[in-house]
Design a protein around this motif. Structure first.
Motif, PDB file in Angstrom:
ATOM      1  N   THR A   1       0.811  -1.200   0.000  1.00 43.69           N
ATOM      2  CA  THR A   1       0.000   0.000   0.000  1.00 43.69           C
ATOM      3  C   THR A   1       0.856   1.268   0.000  1.00 43.69           C
ATOM      4  O   THR A   1       0.328   2.359   0.141  1.00 43.69           O
ATOM      5  CB  THR A   1      -0.940   0.014   1.210  1.00 43.69           C
ATOM      6  OG1 THR A   1      -0.171  -0.008   2.418  1.00 43.69           O
ATOM      7  CG2 THR A   1      -1.865  -1.188   1.183  1.00 43.69           C
TER       8      THR A   1
ATOM      9  N   PRO B   1       2.446   4.421  -1.409  1.00 47.40           N
ATOM     10  CA  PRO B   1       1.863   5.242  -2.484  1.00 47.40           C
ATOM     11  C   PRO B   1       2.780   5.391  -3.688  1.00 47.40           C
ATOM     12  O   PRO B   1       3.226   6.493  -4.026  1.00 47.40           O
ATOM     13  CB  PRO B   1       1.616   6.574  -1.772  1.00 47.40           C
ATOM     14  CG  PRO B   1       2.687   6.656  -0.741  1.00 47.40           C
ATOM     15  CD  PRO B   1       2.886   5.235  -0.252  1.00 47.40           C
ATOM     16  N   LEU B   2       3.049   4.283  -4.366  1.00 47.09           N
ATOM     17  CA  LEU B   2       3.948   4.326  -5.521  1.00 47.09           C
ATOM     18  C   LEU B   2       3.421   5.222  -6.632  1.00 47.09           C
ATOM     19  O   LEU B   2       4.189   5.704  -7.465  1.00 47.09           O
ATOM     20  CB  LEU B   2       4.164   2.910  -6.067  1.00 47.09           C
ATOM     21  CG  LEU B   2       4.829   1.894  -5.129  1.00 47.09           C
ATOM     22  CD1 LEU B   2       5.080   0.596  -5.876  1.00 47.09           C
ATOM     23  CD2 LEU B   2       6.113   2.431  -4.536  1.00 47.09           C
ATOM     24  N   GLU B   3       2.105   5.443  -6.628  1.00 53.76           N
ATOM     25  CA  GLU B   3       1.528   6.298  -7.660  1.00 53.76           C
ATOM     26  C   GLU B   3       2.013   7.742  -7.549  1.00 53.76           C
ATOM     27  O   GLU B   3       1.904   8.523  -8.502  1.00 53.76           O
ATOM     28  CB  GLU B   3      -0.001   6.259  -7.597  1.00 53.76           C
ATOM     29  CG  GLU B   3      -0.620   6.932  -6.375  1.00 53.76           C
ATOM     30  CD  GLU B   3      -0.626   6.073  -5.120  1.00 53.76           C
ATOM     31  OE1 GLU B   3      -1.098   6.553  -4.079  1.00 53.76           O
ATOM     32  OE2 GLU B   3      -0.156   4.911  -5.202  1.00 53.76           O
ATOM     33  N   LYS B   4       2.593   8.098  -6.405  1.00 56.30           N
ATOM     34  CA  LYS B   4       3.125   9.444  -6.228  1.00 56.30           C
ATOM     35  C   LYS B   4       4.494   9.629  -6.886  1.00 56.30           C
ATOM     36  O   LYS B   4       4.952  10.752  -7.070  1.00 56.30           O
ATOM     37  CB  LYS B   4       3.248   9.785  -4.740  1.00 56.30           C
ATOM     38  CG  LYS B   4       1.921   9.947  -4.024  1.00 56.30           C
ATOM     39  CD  LYS B   4       2.137  10.414  -2.592  1.00 56.30           C
ATOM     40  CE  LYS B   4       0.814  10.679  -1.896  1.00 56.30           C
ATOM     41  NZ  LYS B   4       1.019  11.191  -0.509  1.00 56.30           N
TER      42      LYS B   4
ATOM     43  N   LYS C   1       8.953   2.216 -15.087  1.00 51.18           N
ATOM     44  CA  LYS C   1       7.982   1.750 -14.114  1.00 51.18           C
ATOM     45  C   LYS C   1       8.704   1.338 -12.842  1.00 51.18           C
ATOM     46  O   LYS C   1       9.780   0.726 -12.887  1.00 51.18           O
ATOM     47  CB  LYS C   1       7.197   0.561 -14.672  1.00 51.18           C
ATOM     48  CG  LYS C   1       6.191  -0.064 -13.705  1.00 51.18           C
ATOM     49  CD  LYS C   1       5.532  -1.294 -14.340  1.00 51.18           C
ATOM     50  CE  LYS C   1       4.567  -1.962 -13.362  1.00 51.18           C
ATOM     51  NZ  LYS C   1       3.945  -3.175 -13.972  1.00 51.18           N
TER      52      LYS C   1
ATOM     53  N   GLU D   1       8.077  -0.641  -9.028  1.00 49.57           N
ATOM     54  CA  GLU D   1       7.206  -1.485  -8.222  1.00 49.57           C
ATOM     55  C   GLU D   1       8.003  -2.040  -7.048  1.00 49.57           C
ATOM     56  O   GLU D   1       9.243  -1.940  -7.021  1.00 49.57           O
ATOM     57  CB  GLU D   1       6.633  -2.626  -9.068  1.00 49.57           C
ATOM     58  CG  GLU D   1       7.675  -3.477  -9.746  1.00 49.57           C
ATOM     59  CD  GLU D   1       7.073  -4.452 -10.739  1.00 49.57           C
ATOM     60  OE1 GLU D   1       5.885  -4.804 -10.565  1.00 49.57           O
ATOM     61  OE2 GLU D   1       7.784  -4.853 -11.668  1.00 49.57           O
TER      62      GLU D   1
END
Length: 373
Positions: free
Chosen positions: A22, A24-27, A35, A37
């Motif tokens: 969880t 916040p890799l989208e940040k 990419k 991960e």
């Protein structure tokens, strides 16, 4: 206040170690096509990494005092097992792998675990191969690696923020604030560089074989000076200024009187003050675009005492011939807009397929960076 902040940091770290994926890799912002991960989670206080012959990733730590083995048992490109190889060590930050053996730096000594790939899960016993290093823990944690010459390179940080080590009643040891190298066959030691406050990352340029290293600038001269540094060793007996000169031209207010900046080796690159560069890594994989080949990646671990935080990102130095041509952001987003932090990059490791691992000792994970055309 420092105690309260320390408690908050500890609670924040524990929280994120339990959150795992969880994060916040989208940040995180990367260049187009890249990419990031999570490769492995629950790698507490993950620092330097080294890969064994069988593909196992060994990971040091600092405050945690453990060495972990990170294993991708099903070969799907993502770790599924984390094993404690050794524990109760003193700041085993730096590790290196050579000829089947794992080497671990534990402040005043370097340990060797023989045939580590075969015994990592069985609480292996260690042999001391270097002993008698300074015991001070202030900047005592180490990044280590074997150089192209086969010697083991071991830095010894300054035992203070700023101090005179040679001739000082408390810290009279010329090995402080230097990079050393050891021939593990003969036991011989040589100086590689002097006047180095605290390097926790270095690598060799693939063509010239010259050593490049990060160095953390001193504290308590203000938010914006002195700069942290990226340095290059081009000759024997080079002195990089500490504690007299910082950033190549800033005279230290306590120890710089009468010193001439021109008598010391200047940095190849001045970074922001307090960004705390740790790992540096020349990328030589085939997975990233060709323009990334032999770029120098720098993990800016981030400031701890600046009024507004700086660093907390991964940078890339591009070269114009043998000199740095530009220094640009590769990954950012670990630092939130409200000046809180959720991750701190530390060190790099390129995998055989050309993807790149990045350790994070705050989020307790290892990231994997890939590229899709």
């Amino acid at each position: 206040m420092k105690y309260i902040l320390g408690v908050f940091t500890l609670l924040f770290t524990v929280l994120y170690s339990n959150l795992g994926h969880t994060l916040p890799l989208e940040k995180l912002i990367l260049p187009d096509g890249f990419k990031i991960e999570v490769y492995a989670e629950d790698v507490t206080n993950a620092r330097q990494m080294a890969m064994g012959q069988s593909g196992i990733i060994y990971v040091g730590s600092r405050g945690e005092g453990k060495v972990h083995a990170v294993v991708d048992t099903d070969k799907d490109g993502k770790a599924d097992k984390v094993v404690v190889v050794a524990e109760n060590l003193t700041m085993p930050t730096g590790i290196a792998y050579k000829d089947g053996d794992l080497y671990v730096a534990a402040v005043s000594e370097v340990l060797k675990f023989e045939n580590i790939d075969d015994v990592y899960a069985n609480s292996p016993k260690a042999e001391v191969v270097i002993s008698g290093l300074p015991t001070e823990t202030h900047h005592g944690w180490k990044y280590i690696d074997f150089g192209p010459d086969g010697w083991l390179y071991v830095p010894v940080g300054a035992p203070c923020n700023i101090c005179q080590t040679v001739g000082d009643d408390k810290f009279d040891d010329p090995r402080f604030a230097s990079i050393l190298k050891f021939d593990l066959v003969t036991g011989e030691m040589k100086w590689v560089a002097k006047g180095v406050r605290n390097t926790v990352g270095f690598d060799w340029q693939p063509d010239s074989k010259e050593l490049w290293f990060s160095d953390n600038g001193r504290d308590w001269m203000g938010d914006d000076i002195p700069p942290c540094e990226i340095n290059r060793v081009t000759a024997d007996n080079q002195h990089f200024g500490y504690p007299y000169i910082h950033g190549g031209d800033i005279i230290d207010p306590e120890f710089g009187s009468g010193k001439n900046p021109d008598d010391y080796t200047k940095p190849e690159l001045k970074l922001g003050a307090h960004v705390a560069p740790l790992g540096v890594h020349f990328y030589q994989g085939k997975h990233f675009p060709a323009t990334y080949n032999k770029s120098l990646f720098v993990a800016e671990h981030g400031s701890w005492n600046r009024s507004e935080k700086s660093g907390y990102r991964v940078m890339r130095a591009n070269f114009d011939g043998a000199e740095i041509g530009s220094y640009e952001t590769f990954i950012e987003g670990f630092l939130n807009s409200d000046d809180t932090v959720w991750g701190r990059p530390v060190a790099f490791l390129t995998l055989p397929d050309g993807s790149m691992l990045i350790s994070d000792d705050f989020a307790n994970v290892i990231y994997k960076v890939t590229y899709q055309k």
